[in-house]
Design an enzyme around this catalytic site. Structure first.
Site, PDB file in Angstrom:
ATOM      1  N   ARG A 150       0.818  -1.237   0.000  1.00 14.25           N
ATOM      2  CA  ARG A 150       0.000   0.000   0.000  1.00 14.25           C
ATOM      3  C   ARG A 150       0.841   1.271   0.000  1.00 14.25           C
ATOM      4  NH1 ARG A 150      -3.472  -2.850   3.691  1.00 14.25           N
ATOM      5  NH2 ARG A 150      -5.140  -3.771   2.472  1.00 14.25           N
ATOM      6  N   ASN A 194       0.447  18.692 -21.768  1.00 11.32           N
ATOM      7  CA  ASN A 194       0.265  17.636 -22.764  1.00 11.32           C
ATOM      8  C   ASN A 194       0.301  18.180 -24.187  1.00 11.32           C
ATOM      9  OD1 ASN A 194      -0.097  15.447 -20.930  1.00 11.32           O
ATOM     10  ND2 ASN A 194      -2.057  16.366 -20.391  1.00 11.32           N
TER      11      ASN A 194
HETATM   12  N1  GLY Z   1       4.133  15.015 -18.487  1.00  9.19           N
HETATM   13  C1  GLY Z   1       3.003  15.826 -18.267  1.00  9.19           C
HETATM   14  C2  GLY Z   1       2.623  15.947 -16.848  1.00  9.19           C
HETATM   15  O1  GLY Z   1       3.366  15.558 -15.970  1.00  9.19           O
HETATM   16  O2  GLY Z   1       1.566  16.451 -16.540  1.00  9.19           O
END
Ligand code: GLY
Length: 354
Positions: free
Chosen positions: A109, A229
């Site tokens: 966990r 992104n």
């Molecule tokens: N590689 C994009 C992010 O860490 O959000």
């Protein structure tokens, strides 16, 4: 998710690691490496940190960032007696920090881990921000969780032994920061000798600061973090598609992102009014930097598999692909819905570049 970890640089990084190990009652220390970081980076780490450790070695490369390797890591942790208070040092690039973080965060966990990125891509992106995960059934980062390392240790010395192709792969993420956020980074990149780009410590730090600021504002990627992104929506689909081809056609992550950014700037021209002249400028710089490693054509045979992979993008909303585009350099636009026809036009633009 726990608080954002502190990033320590150079000498201070080793000091802080020593302090952590002597104050946090770490019961067992594990170092996760691949064959490259074992050879080129482990000697420096063990010279600076004399704490006893067990080594876990995996094979390098995105094709190994999967459940089979994760099972091996969990088995090694089990066999070598890892406990709740054990700590894993992830010594490597994005594959090691993504998968090592994932395995540590799920073992019993969750046990602690520290990221020590050894590639430019790891330093400016993958090791920071708490994303951990593995690829699954041919889909990138399909399984994973947000979990922060205890700290990130940044030692630019590791870049000295990094192959140029890997350095350029990381440079794509730096270029991304320039395009979505910081025009001064873009100005520096534009001025590069594209045959011999060099990446300064200053530009690495600037990139890290941008990522830290954005992640701080939006740790779980509900809004502004999506801008990170940029170039990745098609980039991920292209990276995955090329991984299904023969080994000499495999692309490094940053190379696929470079293609994704060329396509994204053309989509930005089509839908966000980004002037064509800027599209050409960005595409030309990217083309010059990556000409020897990215494919000169995306063929019609590639289109359908790429469209199919786009359907699985994690940013999709109600089944539609969501792109990050640009309205100008330094200004990203979130949640842009794009049609297949617009993507086809971007492919045509890409194919005419080379
Ligand atoms: N590689 C994009 C992010 O860490 O959000």
């Amino acid at each position: 998710m726990s608080v954002q970890p502190t990033i320590f640089y150079q000498k201070e990084a080793f000091n802080q690691l020593g302090i952590y190990l002597s104050t946090q009652s770490v019961s067992k220390l594990f170092i996760l490496v691949d064959e490259n970081t074992k050879k080129h980076c482990l000697p420096l780490l063990t010279e600076k940190c004399e704490h006893p450790f067990s080594l876990i070695e995996i094979k390098s490369g995105e094709v190994h960032k999967n459940l089979t390797t994760s099972q091996y890591i969990w088995q090694e942790l089990t066999d070598k007696g890892a406990e709740r208070n054990s700590l894993v040092l992830n010594l490597g690039g994005g594959v090691i920090t993504d998968m090592g973080g994932f395995c540590a965060a799920t073992f019993k966990r969750g046990i602690g881990f520290i990221n020590i990125p050894t590639t430019l891509l790891g330093m400016v992106d993958a090791a920071i921000g708490g994303k951990t995960g593995i690829d699954f059934n041919g889909l990138k980062n399909q399984i994973g969780l947000f979990s922060n390392p205890k700290m990130v240790l940044l030692i630019p010395e590791f870049l000295v032994t990094l192959p140029v192709r890997e350095l350029l792969s990381g440079l794509a993420e730096v270029i991304k920061y320039g395009l979505i956020d910081d025009t001064s980074i873009w100005e520096t990149i534009k001025g590069f000798n594209t045959r011999k780009p060099s990446v300064s410590f200053e530009i690495i730090q600037k990139s890290i600061q941008i990522k830290e600021r954005i992640v701080q504002q939006d740790p779980k990627e509900k809004g502004v973090r999506k801008t990170l992104n940029f170039g990745h929506t098609l980039g991920h689909a292209i990276e995955t598609h090329f991984l299904s081809k023969s080994k000499n056609e495999h692309l490094l992550h940053g190379e696929a992102v470079a293609i994704g950014m060329i396509l994204a700037v053309h989509l930005s021209f089509q839908t966000q009014g980004l002037p064509l002249e800027i599209v050409h400028k960005i595409s030309t710089v990217l083309k010059e930097i990556y000409a020897s490693t990215i494919p000169s054509k995306i063929t019609t045979d590639d289109y359908q598999p790429i469209f199919d992979l786009l359907k699985h993008d994690k940013k999709n909303d109600k089944g539609k692909a969501n792109f990050i585009l640009l309205s100008s350099i330094g200004e990203a636009v979130l949640d842009c819905q794009i049609s297949e026809n617009e993507i086809l036009k971007a492919f045509t633009y890409y194919n005419l570049l080379f």
